[in-house]
Write a protein that holds these residues in place. Sequence first.
Motif, PDB file in Angstrom:
ATOM      1  N   THR A  14       0.843  -1.185   0.000  1.00 14.15           N
ATOM      2  CA  THR A  14       0.000   0.000   0.000  1.00 14.15           C
ATOM      3  C   THR A  14       0.884   1.243   0.000  1.00 14.15           C
ATOM      4  O   THR A  14       2.115   1.159   0.130  1.00 14.15           O
ATOM      5  CB  THR A  14      -0.905   0.030   1.237  1.00 14.15           C
ATOM      6  N   GLU A  15       0.253   2.403  -0.085  1.00 15.82           N
ATOM      7  CA  GLU A  15       1.008   3.648  -0.059  1.00 15.82           C
ATOM      8  C   GLU A  15       1.661   3.883   1.299  1.00 15.82           C
ATOM      9  O   GLU A  15       2.584   4.693   1.421  1.00 15.82           O
ATOM     10  CB  GLU A  15       0.099   4.821  -0.429  1.00 15.82           C
ATOM     11  N   ASP A  16       1.209   3.159   2.336  1.00 12.85           N
ATOM     12  CA  ASP A  16       1.847   3.226   3.658  1.00 12.85           C
ATOM     13  C   ASP A  16       2.945   2.179   3.810  1.00 12.85           C
ATOM     14  O   ASP A  16       3.464   1.970   4.914  1.00 12.85           O
ATOM     15  CB  ASP A  16       0.801   3.030   4.758  1.00 12.85           C
ATOM     16  N   ASP A  17       3.281   1.493   2.708  1.00 13.46           N
ATOM     17  CA  ASP A  17       4.326   0.472   2.658  1.00 13.46           C
ATOM     18  C   ASP A  17       3.976  -0.784   3.447  1.00 13.46           C
ATOM     19  O   ASP A  17       4.861  -1.541   3.852  1.00 13.46           O
ATOM     20  CB  ASP A  17       5.674   1.031   3.121  1.00 13.46           C
ATOM     21  N   ASP A  18       2.686  -1.021   3.667  1.00 14.92           N
ATOM     22  CA  ASP A  18       2.248  -2.282   4.257  1.00 14.92           C
ATOM     23  C   ASP A  18       1.947  -3.274   3.150  1.00 14.92           C
ATOM     24  O   ASP A  18       1.558  -2.888   2.038  1.00 14.92           O
ATOM     25  CB  ASP A  18       0.984  -2.072   5.093  1.00 14.92           C
ATOM     26  N   LEU A  19       2.113  -4.548   3.448  1.00  8.58           N
ATOM     27  CA  LEU A  19       1.735  -5.571   2.481  1.00  8.58           C
ATOM     28  C   LEU A  19       0.227  -5.498   2.239  1.00  8.58           C
ATOM     29  O   LEU A  19      -0.561  -5.396   3.188  1.00  8.58           O
ATOM     30  CB  LEU A  19       2.113  -6.962   2.982  1.00  8.58           C
ATOM     31  N   ARG A  20      -0.174  -5.533   0.976  1.00 12.37           N
ATOM     32  CA  ARG A  20      -1.592  -5.463   0.658  1.00 12.37           C
ATOM     33  C   ARG A  20      -2.304  -6.729   1.146  1.00 12.37           C
ATOM     34  O   ARG A  20      -1.745  -7.822   1.145  1.00 12.37           O
ATOM     35  CB  ARG A  20      -1.794  -5.299  -0.851  1.00 12.37           C
ATOM     36  N   ARG A  21      -3.570  -6.535   1.522  1.00 15.07           N
ATOM     37  CA  ARG A  21      -4.380  -7.631   2.036  1.00 15.07           C
ATOM     38  C   ARG A  21      -5.668  -7.762   1.223  1.00 15.07           C
ATOM     39  O   ARG A  21      -6.039  -6.869   0.473  1.00 15.07           O
ATOM     40  CB  ARG A  21      -4.706  -7.387   3.515  1.00 15.07           C
ATOM     41  N   VAL A  22      -6.335  -8.874   1.427  1.00  6.33           N
ATOM     42  CA  VAL A  22      -7.610  -9.106   0.756  1.00  6.33           C
ATOM     43  C   VAL A  22      -8.514  -9.906   1.686  1.00  6.33           C
ATOM     44  O   VAL A  22      -8.072 -10.861   2.334  1.00  6.33           O
ATOM     45  CB  VAL A  22      -7.421  -9.845  -0.589  1.00  6.33           C
ATOM     46  N   GLY A  23      -9.774  -9.484   1.796  1.00  4.58           N
ATOM     47  CA  GLY A  23     -10.772 -10.268   2.510  1.00  4.58           C
ATOM     48  C   GLY A  23     -11.504 -11.179   1.552  1.00  4.58           C
ATOM     49  O   GLY A  23     -11.681 -10.848   0.377  1.00  4.58           O
ATOM     50  N   VAL A  24     -11.926 -12.333   2.031  1.00  2.00           N
ATOM     51  CA  VAL A  24     -12.615 -13.326   1.206  1.00  2.00           C
ATOM     52  C   VAL A  24     -13.945 -13.673   1.854  1.00  2.00           C
ATOM     53  O   VAL A  24     -14.016 -13.876   3.075  1.00  2.00           O
ATOM     54  CB  VAL A  24     -11.762 -14.603   1.042  1.00  2.00           C
ATOM     55  N   GLU A  25     -15.001 -13.723   1.039  1.00  2.00           N
ATOM     56  CA  GLU A  25     -16.329 -14.125   1.499  1.00  2.00           C
ATOM     57  C   GLU A  25     -16.827 -15.239   0.589  1.00  2.00           C
ATOM     58  O   GLU A  25     -16.830 -15.082  -0.637  1.00  2.00           O
ATOM     59  CB  GLU A  25     -17.294 -12.938   1.445  1.00  2.00           C
ATOM     60  N   VAL A  26     -17.238 -16.349   1.169  1.00  2.00           N
ATOM     61  CA  VAL A  26     -17.679 -17.513   0.391  1.00  2.00           C
ATOM     62  C   VAL A  26     -19.054 -17.938   0.877  1.00  2.00           C
ATOM     63  O   VAL A  26     -19.241 -18.234   2.065  1.00  2.00           O
ATOM     64  CB  VAL A  26     -16.677 -18.681   0.521  1.00  2.00           C
ATOM     65  N   GLU A  27     -20.021 -17.993  -0.033  1.00  2.00           N
ATOM     66  CA  GLU A  27     -21.387 -18.415   0.284  1.00  2.00           C
ATOM     67  C   GLU A  27     -21.562 -19.887  -0.087  1.00  2.00           C
ATOM     68  O   GLU A  27     -21.178 -20.300  -1.183  1.00  2.00           O
ATOM     69  CB  GLU A  27     -22.393 -17.561  -0.483  1.00  2.00           C
ATOM     70  N   LEU A  28     -22.163 -20.665   0.815  1.00  4.94           N
ATOM     71  CA  LEU A  28     -22.326 -22.093   0.558  1.00  4.94           C
ATOM     72  C   LEU A  28     -23.509 -22.640   1.338  1.00  4.94           C
ATOM     73  O   LEU A  28     -24.032 -21.997   2.245  1.00  4.94           O
ATOM     74  CB  LEU A  28     -21.041 -22.851   0.920  1.00  4.94           C
ATOM     75  N   ALA A  29     -23.911 -23.847   0.973  1.00  2.00           N
ATOM     76  CA  ALA A  29     -24.968 -24.573   1.675  1.00  2.00           C
ATOM     77  C   ALA A  29     -24.467 -25.990   1.940  1.00  2.00           C
ATOM     78  O   ALA A  29     -23.362 -26.359   1.571  1.00  2.00           O
ATOM     79  CB  ALA A  29     -26.251 -24.592   0.845  1.00  2.00           C
ATOM     80  N   GLY A  30     -25.321 -26.793   2.597  1.00  2.00           N
ATOM     81  CA  GLY A  30     -25.015 -28.207   2.778  1.00  2.00           C
ATOM     82  C   GLY A  30     -24.296 -28.565   4.057  1.00  2.00           C
ATOM     83  O   GLY A  30     -24.168 -29.744   4.393  1.00  2.00           O
ATOM     84  N   LEU A  31     -23.789 -27.555   4.793  1.00  2.00           N
ATOM     85  CA  LEU A  31     -23.079 -27.803   6.047  1.00  2.00           C
ATOM     86  C   LEU A  31     -23.654 -26.937   7.154  1.00  2.00           C
ATOM     87  O   LEU A  31     -24.040 -25.789   6.913  1.00  2.00           O
ATOM     88  CB  LEU A  31     -21.581 -27.499   5.897  1.00  2.00           C
ATOM     89  N   SER A  32     -23.685 -27.481   8.360  1.00  2.00           N
ATOM     90  CA  SER A  32     -24.105 -26.687   9.514  1.00  2.00           C
ATOM     91  C   SER A  32     -22.972 -25.738   9.905  1.00  2.00           C
ATOM     92  O   SER A  32     -21.801 -25.990   9.609  1.00  2.00           O
ATOM     93  CB  SER A  32     -24.441 -27.607  10.682  1.00  2.00           C
TER      94      SER A  32
END
Length: 337
Positions: A14-32
Motif C-alpha cells: 500500500t502507499e503506507d508500505d504495508d503488504l496489501r491484504r484481501v478479505g474473502v467471502e464464500v457463500e455455501l450450503a449443505g453444512l451446519s
Amino acid sequence: MTQQHQWTPEYKRTEDDDLRRVGVEVELAGLSPDKIVHLLQLRFGGVEEIESPFVYHLKDSRLGNFRIELDAELLKKHGEQIEVEEDESGKDLRMKVIDLYTDALTNSAELFVPWEIVTDPIKMKELSILNPIFPELRKAGAEGTKESLRYAFGVHLNPELPSLEAETILRYLQAYIVMHDWLVEKENVDLMRRITPYIAPFKTEYIQKVLAPDYKPTMDQLIDDYLEYNPTRNRSLDMLPLFAHIDEQRVREVVKDSRVKARPTLHYRLPNCEIDEPSWELWTVWQNWLQVESLANHKSLPELAAEYLESMQNLSHRFSNKWSEQIDDQLEKIDPA
C-alpha cells in the motif's frame, strides 16, 4: 498474461508500505455452521465463539478471525434477541419454545439463504494458506451455485488498493469495466446469479462517462459520479465500501443501507461459488482478478478503454464473445507480474 501459480500482484504494498491484504467471502450450503467452524479450526486452529444461532466465530486462528453467518438481515436481527446461554435452572419452557422457533426459522432459511464464511483481511501472499480448506469443505458436503436452481451463491473478494488516490482508483475501475465481459465468460457466471439484482453490471451511461479519455475527476467528483449512477450495493464491483472509507458522510447522504461497511478495499462480487465442483479452487478466482490488476497498471489501458467504448456501439456487443477474445489477445502481451 499467461496464467501462473502466483498469489501476489505486481504492486504488493500500500502507499503506507504495508503488504496489501484481501478479505474473502464464500457463500455455501449443505453444512451446519458448527461443522464449518470445526473444519476451519482443524486446519487453522483458533477458538469457537457463538454470537447467536445465526452468527458463529472462529477467533485467533493462523489466518486471524473468521465469521460464519447466515446471510439474511432479518434472521440475524431475530438471532440477536435470542439468548444462547442457559440460566442457573437450565432451559425452561420459554427457552424450549425459542429453540424450536429458532431451529424452524434456520432450517427454513437454509433452503434459500447461504451460510457465508467471512475472513479477516489476509495478506495476499498468504491466500495460498487459505486455499486447501475448500476441498475439505467440499468433501464434507458443501454445496455451491450449481447444486440447485435456488442457489445463487458467490465468492466475494475485497482487495486493498496500492493507493487511495483518485487516479489509482479510476484505473482499477476502468480496467474492471473493460474486462467485465471477459470475467463473466471466464467465471462462467451462473444464469440465476445474472438475473438476480446483486451483481448488476454498470449502466451504459456510467461506462461512457468513466471510460471517456477526458475523464480526469477529483476524488469528490469520482465519488459523486459513482453515487449518481450507482446508489446501491448491487454491482458486480461495489465501490461503496471504498468510497465510504474515503468520505463516509458523502456516501451516507445518498446511500442509507446499513450493510455498507467502510473499508479501504474494492468489493468484487462477480464469481460463482462452485465449491462442490472438484476442479474449483480459490486460486482460479484470484488469478482472474489478478488479470484486472495487471491491466489497471499497464500502459495499454487507455487504448483498450477507447476500443471498448467503440465496441459498445455495435448492437451485438452484449451477445458476442469477440471482445473477450480481444482481451485474451491483449493479456498475452502483458508481462506477468
